[in-house]
Each structure stands twice: as C-alpha cells, then as structure tokens.
Design an enzyme around this catalytic site. Structure first.
Site, PDB file in Angstrom:
ATOM      1  N   ARG A   1     -23.077 -22.068 -22.114  1.00  0.00           N
ATOM      2  CA  ARG A   1     -22.212 -22.502 -21.013  1.00  0.00           C
ATOM      3  C   ARG A   1     -20.707 -22.348 -21.299  1.00  0.00           C
ATOM      4  NH1 ARG A   1     -24.742 -27.066 -23.035  1.00  0.00           N
ATOM      5  NH2 ARG A   1     -23.408 -28.577 -24.096  1.00  0.00           N
ATOM      6  N   ASP A   2     -19.947 -22.567 -20.232  1.00  0.00           N
ATOM      7  CA  ASP A   2     -18.491 -22.647 -20.242  1.00  0.00           C
ATOM      8  C   ASP A   2     -17.819 -21.304 -20.540  1.00  0.00           C
ATOM      9  OD1 ASP A   2     -19.242 -25.306 -19.985  1.00  0.00           O
ATOM     10  OD2 ASP A   2     -18.820 -25.808 -22.071  1.00  0.00           O
TER      11      ASP A   2
ATOM     12  N   GLN B   1     -14.114 -30.295 -13.192  1.00  0.00           N
ATOM     13  CA  GLN B   1     -15.479 -30.783 -13.003  1.00  0.00           C
ATOM     14  C   GLN B   1     -15.403 -32.056 -12.173  1.00  0.00           C
ATOM     15  OE1 GLN B   1     -18.779 -29.579 -14.905  1.00  0.00           O
ATOM     16  NE2 GLN B   1     -17.471 -28.096 -13.895  1.00  0.00           N
TER      17      GLN B   1
ATOM     18  N   GLU C   1     -18.648 -26.479 -27.228  1.00  0.00           N
ATOM     19  CA  GLU C   1     -18.424 -26.418 -25.781  1.00  0.00           C
ATOM     20  C   GLU C   1     -17.026 -25.858 -25.492  1.00  0.00           C
ATOM     21  OE1 GLU C   1     -21.036 -29.786 -23.695  1.00  0.00           O
ATOM     22  OE2 GLU C   1     -19.255 -30.626 -24.635  1.00  0.00           O
TER      23      GLU C   1
ATOM     24  N   TRP D   1     -16.572 -38.595 -23.506  1.00  0.00           N
ATOM     25  CA  TRP D   1     -17.972 -38.844 -23.183  1.00  0.00           C
ATOM     26  C   TRP D   1     -18.393 -40.158 -23.828  1.00  0.00           C
ATOM     27  CZ3 TRP D   1     -19.679 -36.494 -19.251  1.00  0.00           C
ATOM     28  CH2 TRP D   1     -19.307 -35.175 -18.978  1.00  0.00           C
TER      29      TRP D   1
ATOM     30  N   TRP E   1     -15.595 -38.971  -9.754  1.00  0.00           N
ATOM     31  CA  TRP E   1     -15.522 -38.670 -11.184  1.00  0.00           C
ATOM     32  C   TRP E   1     -14.911 -37.295 -11.428  1.00  0.00           C
ATOM     33  CZ3 TRP E   1     -17.226 -40.359 -16.082  1.00  0.00           C
ATOM     34  CH2 TRP E   1     -17.445 -39.354 -17.032  1.00  0.00           C
TER      35      TRP E   1
ATOM     36  N   SER F   1     -18.611 -26.013 -16.277  1.00  0.00           N
ATOM     37  CA  SER F   1     -17.270 -25.517 -16.564  1.00  0.00           C
ATOM     38  C   SER F   1     -17.178 -24.001 -16.624  1.00  0.00           C
ATOM     39  CB  SER F   1     -16.788 -26.093 -17.888  1.00  0.00           C
ATOM     40  OG  SER F   1     -16.452 -27.436 -17.693  1.00  0.00           O
TER      41      SER F   1
ATOM     42  N   ASP G   1     -13.976 -32.032 -17.394  1.00  0.00           N
ATOM     43  CA  ASP G   1     -13.190 -30.893 -17.893  1.00  0.00           C
ATOM     44  C   ASP G   1     -12.263 -30.220 -16.872  1.00  0.00           C
ATOM     45  OD1 ASP G   1     -15.283 -31.408 -19.578  1.00  0.00           O
ATOM     46  OD2 ASP G   1     -16.073 -29.372 -19.573  1.00  0.00           O
TER      47      ASP G   1
HETATM   48  C1  FRU Z   1     -17.867 -30.542 -21.596  1.00  0.00           C
HETATM   49  C2  FRU Z   1     -19.086 -30.277 -20.742  1.00  0.00           C
HETATM   50  C3  FRU Z   1     -19.305 -28.794 -20.586  1.00  0.00           C
HETATM   51  C4  FRU Z   1     -20.045 -28.687 -19.310  1.00  0.00           C
HETATM   52  C5  FRU Z   1     -19.427 -29.790 -18.496  1.00  0.00           C
HETATM   53  C6  FRU Z   1     -20.366 -30.453 -17.546  1.00  0.00           C
HETATM   54  O1  FRU Z   1     -17.265 -31.752 -21.363  1.00  0.00           O
HETATM   55  O2  FRU Z   1     -20.210 -30.888 -21.291  1.00  0.00           O
HETATM   56  O3  FRU Z   1     -19.944 -28.181 -21.677  1.00  0.00           O
HETATM   57  O4  FRU Z   1     -19.879 -27.443 -18.719  1.00  0.00           O
HETATM   58  O5  FRU Z   1     -18.928 -30.739 -19.402  1.00  0.00           O
HETATM   59  O6  FRU Z   1     -19.709 -31.313 -16.681  1.00  0.00           O
END
Ligand code: FRU
Length: 679
Positions: free
Chosen positions: A352-353, A247, A411, A493, A228, A292, A231
């Site tokens: 995050r990110d 990811q 995000e 998603w 899989w 991410s 991001d």
């Molecule tokens: C966005 C996300 C990010 C996170 C990552 C996890 O698509 O949800 O916020 O860091 O994917 O895989």
C-alpha cells in the site's frame, strides 16, 4: 321482515362495534424500547434483551436512538418477538433502525398481514454490513402505501447463530418532514452503499458540518470538516495552489471507510475545503476503503495513485482530474498494480501507499510492503504511462537486525532528491518499545535506478524524523519556489483523540520546509508564511534560577526562545497553570525533553507516553533556541533552527494557557511571543 330488520340492525351493530372497540392502533407501543423492558411485545419463542450499550462514542451517527434498543446478542436459543397489531396509517410507511452481525439471513425484522399471517416485507442487516460497519445502526424505510388501512404486525426473528439489534420502530409516519428525516437518514447511514458514495458523503457533510463548534477546532492546522482524518495524501502544488488530500471518514470521529478529503491553499496557512476527491470501492459484497497515496501533475491534468483496500485485499488504482477538483477513477478503479506484480518475497497482504514521481523521464512509484518473513520493505516500480508498471527492485528491506530501528511493515514511503542526496521517508510499524508503537524515519543515500536500491546508508545513521507523540505518515511536495515541504498526520494510532467528543478527530502538522545539512542531517522548519499571521508581539528577558511567570498567555501562539542552559533543567512550560504545571519543554544534558503529563488529565499514566527527548547539540555560542507553535491542542517544537522536531498533542490546552520559564541554574532567557490569528 326478518331480512329487513337484519339489514337495519347490521350497520347499527357495526357502528356500535366501532364505538366500543378502543381507538385504532397506528403506532405500536414500545417500538423504541425506551420502556427498558419488552412491554408491548409478545414472545413467540425465546427471550431478547434490552440494551443500552453505546456502540462507538456519542458523536457517531451509527448509534441507537435515545438510550435503549433491542438486541438478541445475549440469546442462547432462537428468539421470535411479536409486536402489537397496528393499522397502517399516515403516509403508509414503516421505519426502524437495524444493526447486528454480518452475513446473517437468520436475523430479520419481518412484517406480516394480521389477517392472513402472510409475510409482506423483511429486512436483514446482511445487506448493509461490510467488514467495517458491524453494529452500526442503519435506518430502514419501507414504502407500504399499498397496504394503507390494513392491519399488520412486526416480528423480530433471530433463528440462527448470529444476532440482531433493532431500535426506533415507527409505524405511524404522518408528515412529509418526518419521512424526509428518515429518508435522509437512510442516505447518510447508507452513504457507503449508494451508487454515488462521493455525493452522499458530501451531502452528509453539508448537512452536518454546522454541528462542529468552531471553538473546538484547530485554528491553522488542516483538519476535516468533521469526522476522522489520518494520513496526508496526494500533496501537490497544482494550478497555483497547494493541494492537500487526507484519509477521511466523514461519518464519525473514528477510523472507518476511508475517503479522500481535499483542501487547497495559496499559502498553506489558510485552507479551503474542496469536495471529497475519492470514495472507496463498493459492490454487492461490501465496501472497501481508499487508502493512502500520492498525486502527480502530467500535462496539466492531476493524477492520484492510491491503494484500494477491499476486504483486506490491497491493490493500486488511479484517478484523474482535469480541474484538480473532480476526479474519476481510471478504468473504473481497476488495479494498475496488484499482488500478481509482487516479487516472490513479498507478502501479498500488505501492499500500500504508492508514492509516485518522475525521474529522468520515467514514472516511478515507491510502495510500502511486507516481506514473507514479516519484515518491512519499500518496493520500486516503473512505468511509461502510469497504467502499465514493471517491478524494479526493493529500495530498502528490514531484517532481524533492523528491528529496533525499523520494526515491521513500512508504511507511506516518499522518495525524493534533496540537496544533492536521495532521501527516503517512511513510517515503520511496530518498532519494539517505541513510544508510539509506530515511528517515522528518514534514510539518506543514493538511488540506483537499475536495481531499485537506495545505497550508501548505514543503519546506525537512520534517525527519527520527529521525536514527539503525534507525527506519522509524512509526505512531501515541491512548490513553485522549489521548496520541499513536509506535512504529517498530527496524531497517533492506538490512541483515541480526545476531540472525538466534539465530533472530529485528527489533523495534519503545520507544513515544514526541509533540507539536508552538510552531514546529511534533516533540517525542518515551519514555512515562513506563518509569520504573516503574527500579531501582538510581546518580549520577555529574564535571568533566573527558579520559576518565572512571564504573564504571557495564549494557546494559539508562535514562540521564539533562546536560553543558555546551565546544570539541570532549563526551559519553558506552555499551557501552564499558576503553579507552573503544563507541558514542559527543556534542555538537560544533551537532550531537549518534552513532558506533557500535566496536560493529559491522567490519560496515559505511563511515563513513556508523556515524556520524550531528542538529542541536540548546543549552538556555537552555547545557547539553545526553541521555536514553538501552539494551536489549542498541539505543540510543535523546532530546536536550533530545525535540527530536531518534537510534535505532540495535549488534552487540556483550553484549561490553562500560561507561559512559564524555569531553570535549575542561573539561566538567561530571551522570549518573543506572537499571537497567531488565522481566520
Ligand atoms: C498509515 C496507514 C496507511 C494506510 C492508511 C489507512 O497511517 O495505515 O498505511 O494507507 O493509514 O487509513
């Protein structure tokens, strides 16, 4: 005399006994449960059931072997099941698959000595289970060489409220090959638990990447070797190469324990796989996920700043590389920013990110966050050394007024200067009524680095970056030619990619060069390098008010179409069949539409998941131009030189590959088509 006779008779008796008794049992019967019942097993108490549910899909490596396995899931009281007694032979090993519920010391596979009834070994699933791994079968291998020749039996014991699944019990392991297969299985299944997660995941990829049929893959879009991806992460031009991280769950085509995959390229069309760059954090309490983040070059070294998501707790960490290939976590992956750095109005759960950049000699990082009132925000932090960070302020905050544009949590922010303005890209989650639930937007303004705020924008001017079904979490880099290039995840998603059946899921969009026009509108266009891979130009000129079969075919194409629309719909169908069913891209009344429903095999019956539209203005000469990139499952449409983009995946592109033009009025079309040949 009597004694003598006895001495003679006793050995004879033993020989006779050996001859009369049935052969020594080495392999327990029905240890694989493929009998689909519990024959070969004795119930000491309670009842277990045989199941053939498949956990995850058929490509996952965490499913049972063959069809049946044993589960205590349905049991309402304690279950103790006893195997036949066996003599430990062969190399002296026992192996089986185990899975089940977390934190259960009461659901165990136990090995007993048949003579003394004493316990020799036991295994629970607890040791392997992290939050992400429930029900994934793990292979256990017991080294029992000290017990060779002894009589043993196994019990499956579930005496608590949790449950256990067991499969593929093998008590007769004869050859080194068999043992090796089991042991490498341990490594692959325990990849997330071993000391060197990166190495074991890499090992797994090397072992299994050949199982992916190349004809099922995209040809010029970045995707994982297998498993899989979501991001794009850490986009950076470094050491004369484009570096893209992503990811990645190498183990299965489903989201899971996130690693960072890594590819490099000199032209962003042909990519080369590099070793995985980042593994998730793991300790005795379980495994995390490396979420991410972004990359920055400092004095020739490459730094990654990303989110560690450990058991739902999110904090920011750093990793460093001196060669751009091998990374080591700074301070062993200790947080450089965690919830204690957040302002009081931030919810500590979503943080995050991080996206890192330099401005006026200071390092900054924009990080996605949620306010305590649940609406999203992007926070700005600053640092002189990447390790010590100070909070500056919120770049942007959502509120009840912004909900239909910005939803909730923001995000994957990216903040940069472009053509004289400051541009923030972000991916807001849960926009009410949004076709993809989560969207992507760009906000143009002027950064105030004192307050951290992006100023001078209006809610009514915030626009989507892409109007398709599969465009999320975009990030950018600047290359050695000063171009700002954007790449996004080309999937969504909440929709299971259909390519899971081929052992992989997810890809990245083709890179786009971006600009702002005079009115602050984002322009995006495929990087010019793709044109080096164009072959077999065919052109088509037609004036028609009906359906035109162009005779052009292909599912990996670069198309340029210009037409003058009349009343009604005017456009092109790609991945078309003889009747003209396919993915339609057309202009009508101020919008360019994309309708993919014919190519979705009924997968998403609702129109809102198949039909999308982007507002456009006609060119000055009254035409519309469409640039369309196709790559087996993907359609990327750029309208009028990149004024709008529509990116989507479709599900039946292998079945039909015709190119059809259609018009309700008498429209004039000029079409150029090139095959894209990237090997
Ligand atoms: C966005 C996300 C990010 C996170 C990552 C996890 O698509 O949800 O916020 O860091 O994917 O895989």
């Amino acid at each position: 005399m009597k004694k003598k006779l006895l001495l003679i008779l006793f050995p004879m008796f033993l020989i006779l006994l050996g001859a009369c008794s049935s052969e020594i049992l080495y392999q327990i019967p029905n240890g694989d449960f493929e009998a689909a019942d519990l024959s070969g097993w004795t119930s000491v108490s309670g009842e277990a059931t045989i199941s053939r549910d498949v956990y995850y899909d058929g490509q996952s490596k965490y499913i049972q072997e063959n069809e049946q396995f044993l589960t205590t899931k349905e049991a309402t009281s304690e279950v103790i099941l006893k195997s036949a007694s066996f003599t430990l032979g062969g190399l002296g090993y026992v192996s089986f698959l185990i899975s089940g519920d977390a934190n259960s010391e009461d659901a165990v596979v136990v090995l007993y000595d048949a003579l003394t009834q004493e316990e020799i070994m036991h295994e629970t699933y607890t040791a392997y289970d992290g939050d992400l791994f429930r029900d994934n079968f793990i292979r256990v291998v017991w080294d029992l060489s000290d017990y060779l020749g002894q009589e043993l039996y196994l019990q499956i014991e579930d005496t608590g409220s949790n449950y256990l699944n067991v499969d593929a019990l093998d008590t007769w392991i004869e050859t080194d090959e068999e043992l090796q297969r089991y042991q490498s299985n341990v490594l692959e299944r325990l990849g997330f638990m071993t000391d060197n997660l990166l190495l074991s995941a890499e090992y797994y990829l090397n072992l299994y990447n050949h199982t992916i049929d190349p004809t099922t893959r995209y040809t010029y879009h970045v995707m994982g070797e297998m498993g899989w991806i979501n991001d794009p992460n850490g986009l950076v031009y470094y050491n004369d190469e484009y570096n893209v991280f992503y990811q990645h769950n190498p183990y299965a085509p489903v989201w899971g324990p996130m690693y960072w995959g890594h590819v490099t390229s000199t032209d962003m069309v042909k990519w080369e796989y590099r070793p995985l760059a980042v593994a998730p954090m793991v300790n005795s309490a379980g495994g995390g996920a490396a979420f991410s983040g972004s990359a920055i070059e400092i004095d020739g070294d490459l730094y990654l700043m990303y989110t560690e998501n450990w058991q739902g707790y999110q904090y920011q960490v750093l990793s460093k590389s001196t060669d751009g290939i091998h990374f080591s976590k700074i301070n062993d992956g200790a947080a450089v920013l965690d919830d204690s750095d957040l302002p009081f109005y931030a919810n500590p759960v979503d943080f995050r990110d991080p996206n890192i950049f330099v401005h006026d000699g200071t390092y900054y990082s924009v990080i996605g966050s949620r306010q305590i009132n649940d609406f999203g925000q992007v926070l700005l932090f600053q640092s002189d050394n990447l390790v010590d960070w100070d909070y500056v302020g919120p770049v942007i905050q959502g509120s009840v007024n912004t909900i239909y544009t910005l939803g909730y949590m923001f995000e994957c922010p990216d903040l940069f200067e472009l053509d004289g303005s400051d541009v923030l890209l972000m991916s807001p989650q849960e926009i009410p009524g949004h076709r993809n639930t989560h969207g992507t937007v760009y906000v143009v303004g002027t950064m105030n680095y004192q307050t951290g705020m992006l100023e001078g924008w209006n809610l009514s001017e915030i626009q989507e970056i892409d109007y398709g079904f599969d465009f999320y979490a975009p990030q950018t880099l600047v290359d050695n030619q000063g171009r700002r290039i954007m790449i996004a995840w080309m999937q969504s998603w909440n929709r299971a990619p259909m390519t899971g059946q081929f052992g992989w899921a997810g890809a990245l969009t083709f890179p786009r060069e971006i600009h702002l026009d005079e009115s602050g509108h984002l322009i995006q266009y495929p990087i010019q390098e793709i044109e080096n891979y164009r072959e077999n130009l065919e052109t088509y000129d037609a004036t028609s008010s009906s359906l035109v079969q162009t005779g052009i075919t292909g599912n990996t194409l670069d198309l340029e179409l210009t037409f003058t629309p009349g009343e009604g719909q005017t456009g092109i169908t790609v991945f078309a069949d003889e009747e003209g069913n396919g993915t339609h891209i057309y202009y009508e009344d101020g919008y360019v539409y994309l309708n993919r429903s014919d190519n979705m095999g009924g997968r998403y019956p609702l129109e809102m998941y198949n039909l999308t539209k982007a507002p456009v203005t006609l060119n000055q000469d009254g035409t519309i131009t469409l640039r369309i990139l196709l790559d087996r499952y993907s359609v990327e449409v750029f309208v009028n030189g990149g004024e709008r983009a529509i990116t989507t995946t479709v599900y039946q592109s292998h079945a039909t590959d015709g190119i059809v033009l259609f018009s309700d009025a008498n429209a004039h079309f000029t079409l150029s088509k090139w095959d894209l040949h990237v090997e």
